[in-house]
Structures are given as structure tokens and as C-alpha cells.
Design an enzyme around this catalytic site. Structure first.
Site, PDB file in Angstrom:
ATOM      1  CG  ASP A   1      -6.958  -8.932   0.668  1.00 28.97           C
ATOM      2  OD1 ASP A   1      -5.931  -9.480   0.224  1.00 28.97           O
ATOM      3  OD2 ASP A   1      -7.345  -7.822   0.276  1.00 28.97           O
TER       4      ASP A   1
ATOM      5  CG  HIS B   1      -8.566  -4.642   1.677  1.00 30.19           C
ATOM      6  ND1 HIS B   1      -7.662  -4.516   0.664  1.00 30.19           N
ATOM      7  CD2 HIS B   1      -8.470  -3.515   2.404  1.00 30.19           C
ATOM      8  CE1 HIS B   1      -7.019  -3.381   0.771  1.00 30.19           C
ATOM      9  NE2 HIS B   1      -7.473  -2.741   1.813  1.00 30.19           N
TER      10      HIS B   1
ATOM     11  CE1 TYR C   1      -3.090  -8.761   4.637  1.00 30.08           C
ATOM     12  CE2 TYR C   1      -5.227  -9.156   5.620  1.00 30.08           C
ATOM     13  CZ  TYR C   1      -4.433  -8.966   4.502  1.00 30.08           C
ATOM     14  OH  TYR C   1      -5.015  -8.965   3.260  1.00 30.08           O
TER      15      TYR C   1
ATOM     16  CG  HIS D   1      -2.020  -1.051   1.110  1.00 31.34           C
ATOM     17  ND1 HIS D   1      -2.717  -1.493   2.217  1.00 31.34           N
ATOM     18  CD2 HIS D   1      -2.494  -1.746   0.054  1.00 31.34           C
ATOM     19  CE1 HIS D   1      -3.580  -2.427   1.823  1.00 31.34           C
ATOM     20  NE2 HIS D   1      -3.461  -2.598   0.519  1.00 31.34           N
TER      21      HIS D   1
HETATM   22 FE1  FEO Z   1      -6.775  -6.044  -0.852  1.00 31.99          FE
HETATM   23 FE2  FEO Z   1      -4.379  -8.384  -0.965  1.00 31.99          FE
HETATM   24  O1  FEO Z   1      -5.392  -6.958  -1.621  1.00 31.99           O
END
Ligand code: FEO
Length: 495
Positions: A166, A147, A194, A23
Site C-alpha cells: 500500500d 496500512h 491516498y 473501504h
Molecule cells: Fe490496505 Fe490496499 O489494502
């Protein structure tokens, strides 16, 4: 390389040992990651997800060694983010008419990322199924915001494998693919990192969606995630762990983080932490400098905490930028049911503490009174910081502290002198009580001990120098504070 998962299912994904950021640079991947793609070969051949776009070439090469691409009947894209649909363009260049099954939202994001509106999209909703022969079906379950709005899971009947994308994954890389094969502490650390850094804002949705999935009463033999391990040993453990984390999770933990221009706010942080420990040795106190420590680790600790204390020097009448950045992240993560307080040192105004307090309140924390110290905290100010910590410990306690002395003694007999709420008056009294020059003197801030027999040669205080002859400019070699914060060791133990 492929890895056999179960019956006619193979992993055809990509490991990424080198990745350090995700990200953008917002998520530090300290243990690598993997992009998990799966090939199911029944009467119909199905590819579940692809891999990150940076590995498109390798992905296609590996897949071609496993299957003639023209024999792929269906492609399922559970989530369009580029770490999963990234190799789709390269794949579709080879098999352009292959049907793609995805949610309606995913068409928007796939098209927005790949610019191929002509692809053969097939929209699926929760409960829709796709027959793949041999008596097996794929059943789709929309999972918006886990996600992205486009996310879904795919369940393979008979084999009872849930391809969760995810959800239930981790940024974790190991040549071993199954959860029972890898280091369990590493694995759960990465699961929590995570969840806390990515999924916390969607906790209410996590609970609702998991309950919806459980309501289908489908057997689950494996959970095949899109990152990290495949859960084959007690696979529902991670589902139950998610339910716990989604339920306003907290431990008996307090996280303190700060930034400090001249070390003064850092001194305050240390003293507050010690004050908390004085009163409640059972609470886990973690202290971080936002300029030096891993941001995602700090956020994981915030997630685990019952309360946080946020400190900053005042700079231009506002807080330091890295603290502001953390508060912005914390606001976005929408933590629930946590307490918070602000602290910091200042020179001519204390705007940072007020602004932190406001930001924490606005972010939904139950805020307590803030604490300011003017310039470098002297002994009196440090005692106030320590007392502030004691008050925090008492007001945030999750258990009865009435027997705190005995708790402390049993936990660490050598530290028992720190564990009484009456320590402040004892310190004040002892500051004026230095009659016995042969006594060892304890720094009440950092617990360094001055021993007359050793002196402190680094400050030209020779061995054998009694405390009364130690010069007034003497500074504690550990924390840098002056003589006024020292107290006779024997007297502290007696108190
Ligand atoms: Fe939301 Fe692993 O991408």
C-alpha cells in the site's frame, strides 16, 4: 495480460476501471485503481501478493497463461487485506502446499479472512531473507500499520526493487504502468488523496519506518506498489514526498466546510472566506458544502491546510449530521499542528457551534473563538462574518501582512478595494452615504454591482432608477442580501 517490469519480474495484476468506492463507501475512487501482483522467475519462482477477491478467476486465468501454477515455489503476502490477498483462496485451491511468507500478524488476518489455518505459513521478520537463486534474495521489512498491523515490504536484491504494497501507492488506473508515463498532476493528486485519507494517522510511523529503511542503505531502482504506478523514474521522489507529508504537513491554505439548512450558514461561509481574502490574498481559501462535495476531496484539503473553519446550522440543538460525520473522520485522521474555528446560524439556540468547537478542540486543533449568527444574517451580521474572516487571516498568517495593500494591488488591481483591514468602518460609513444617486453600488458581500443605468428589471427596477429610489425590499440578485450591505463603488475604491 502481463507487463514486463525488469529482468525476470513481470506485473500480473488486475486493473479496475469501474470501482467507485473503497473501504465500503468511505473512499471514493475517482480514477479507478489497480491491484498489483508480481511474478519473479529466478531459480525459484515467486508470486508477490494477489489481487482483489472479485477478480480471482481472471487472476488465475492470466497467471496460468504466464506460468504453470505448480512451478510457483513461494507466495509472499505483504498485506492480508482482501484487495491483495483476496485471490489467495482460489490460488491455494490449485497449489495447496505452496509456502506462504508473511508476518506473524498476517497469519491472523489471512486465516480470519480465508479460514484455512492449514496453509503452509512461514513467518518472516524485518531483516529475514529468502534465497531465490541466481544470487538474489528477498529481504523482508515489517511495516506495521502501513496500512494494517500485518503489513510488510519485500526487497529484491540485485534488481533493487522494493515491493512496497500500500505504501507509496495510489488509487489510480492507467493502461500505462510506470510513473514517468502517466499524467503527473493526476498521479500526485491521487498520491496525496491516498496519503491524506488513509495514512495520515500513521504519519509518525511513516517517518520512523522510512528512516529505518533508508538506514539499510539499500539501492532502490524501482518501487513496485500494490496500487497504481510502479515508480521507476526517480523512484525515491515518492519517499521524500512521504517524509514531507508525514511531518505535520501544511500549506498556506484554509479550508472551510459546512452544512446549511436554509442557506444562512452558507452565506456566513462565503463572507468569512471573502474576509480572509481581503486581508491575505496569498492564502488559498477553499469552501465546501459537506452535503454536496466529495468527502475525500474535503479531507485532502484539510490535510493541506494550516487551519479549518467548520460551520453548521443548529438542528435540534446539535450540529447537522454530515458535519458530525466529518468531525468524526477528522478526529480519526489525527491531524497535527492545525488551527480551527466554528461558525453557524441558529434560530433559538446555537448549540451546533459550541459542539463543533468542543469537537475540534478534542481532536487536537488549536481552536479560535466561534461565530454565531441568529436567523438569516442581515447586513450587520454579514459584515461581522467578513470581519471574522479578516481576523482569522491575520491571526493565522504565515507571513508578514503589514504590506497587504500593496500585495493585493499587485495580485489583482481590480480587487484592491477588498484588501484593506479597515474595510469594515468604510462599509459602515458608506451605508449611510448614498447621496450620489448616479453612482454604481457595490454589494459588499458578493461584489455584485448595481448600475442605475441598467436597473434590475428582474425585480421591476427599471433602467435609470437611482439608488435612492430602489425599493427597500430590493435584494442583491447574487447573494440575496438587502440594500444595507451596498456601498458606493467610488467610495469603496477611495477607502
Ligand atoms: Fe490496505 Fe490496499 O489494502
Amino acid at each position: 495480460m502481463t507487463i514486463h517490469i525488469k529482468n525476470n519480474i513481470n506485473w500480473v495484476g488486475q486493473r479496475d476501471w469501474e470501482i467507485l468506492d473503497f473501504h465500503g463507501t468511505e473512499y471514493k475512487t475517482t480514477k479507478g485503481t489497480s491491484y498489483n501482483s508480481y511474478l519473479i522467475r529466478e531459480q525459484k519462482n515467486v508470486l508477490i501478493d494477489t489481487v482483489d477477491h472479485r477478480f480471482s478467476l481472471q487472476f488465475i486465468q492470466n497467471l496460468e497463461m504466464e506460468i504453470d501454477l505448480n512451478l510457483i515455489d513461494y507466495i509472499v503476502i505483504n498485506h492480508a487485506e482482501e484487495d491483495h490477498s483476496g485471490a489467495l483462496a482460489a490460488l491455494m485451491a490449485k497449489i495447496p502446499n505452496t509456502p506462504i511468507y508473511c508476518t506473524e500478524n498476517a497469519i491472523d488476518s489471512i486465516t480470519g479472512l480465508h479460514h484455512h489455518p492449514e496453509w503452509n505459513f512461514n513467518i518472516v521478520k524485518t531483516g529475514d531473507s529468502l534465497d531465490i537463486g541466481n544470487g538474489k534474495q528477498l529481504v523482508f521489512i515489517e511495516t506495521p500499520m502501513l496500512h494494517w498491523p500485518d503489513s510488510m515490504m519485500t526487497y529484491l536484491t540485485q534488481d533493487a526493487v522494493l515491493f512496497s504494497n500500500d505504501a507509496f501507492g495510489q488509487h489510480y488506473c492507467d493502461e500505462r504502468l510506470f510513473n514517468d508515463e502517466v499524467d503527473q498532476i493526476e498521479l500526485m493528486d491521487q498520491c496525496l488523496r491516498y496519503y491524506s485519507n488513509i495514512l495520515t494517522p500513521f504519519s509518525a510511523l511513516v517517518t520512523a519506518k522510512i528512516n529505518e529503511v533508508l538506514g539499510f542503505n539499500l539501492p532502490v531502482d524501482m518501487i513496485a506498489t500494490a496500487h497504481g504506478v510502479v515508480w521507476r523514474d526517480n523512484p525515491t521522489q515518492i519517499i521524500h514526498q512521504y517524509l514531507q507529508w508525514a511531518d505535520n504537513y501544511q500549506e498556506d491554505r484554509i479550508t472551510i466546510f459546512y452544512d446549511s439548512m436554509s442557506n444562512n450558514t452558507r452565506l456566513m461561509a462565503d463572507a468569512i472566506a471573502q474576509g480572509i481574502h481581503d486581508v491575505d490574498p496569498g492564502v488559498s481559501v477553499k469552501v465546501f458544502n459537506v452535503a454536496r462535495h466529495d468527502k475525500n476531496d474535503i479531507l485532502a484539503n484539510v490535510f493541506r491546510s494550516k487551519g479549518i473553519l467548520v460551520g453548521s446550522s443548529t438542528m435540534n440543538n446539535v450540529m447537522m449530521p454530515k458535519v458530525a460525520g466529518m468531525l468524526e473522520e477528522i478526529t480519526g485522521l489525527r491531524f497535527k499542528d492545525k488551527k480551527a474555528g466554528a461558525f453557524g446560524s441558529y434560530g433559538w439556540n446555537g448549540g451546533a457551534v459550541d459542539r463543533i468547537h468542543t469537537r475540534l478542540t478534542d481532536a487536537g486543533f488549536e481552536t479560535t473563538v466561534g461565530l454565531k449568527a441568529k436567523w438569516k444574517p442581515d447586513g450587520k451580521a454579514m459584515r461581522e462574518c467578513r470581519e471574522h474572516g479578516r481576523q482569522i487571516a491575520k491571526s493565522w498568517a504565515l507571513h508578514d501582512l503589514s504590506n497587504v495593500d500593496s500585495i493585493s494591488s499587485s495580485l489583482n488591481p481590480n480587487q484592491a478595494v477588498k484588501s484593506t483591514v479597515s474595510i469594515a468602518p468604510a462599509v459602515q460609513t458608506s451605508c449611510a452615504t448614498t447621496s450620489n444617486d448616479t453612482q454604481d453600488m457595490l454589494c459588499t458581500v458578493c461584489n455584485w454591482v448595481y448600475q442605475p443605468v441598467l436597473g434590475e428589471p428582474n425585480q421591476d427596477v427599471q433602467p435609470g432608477t437611482p439608488w435612492s429610489e430602489v425599493p427597500d425590499f430590493f435584494l442583491c440578485p447574487d447573494c440575496g442580501l438587502g440594500k444595507e450591505v451596498f456601498t458606493p463603488v467610488a467610495q469603496r475604491k477611495a477607502s
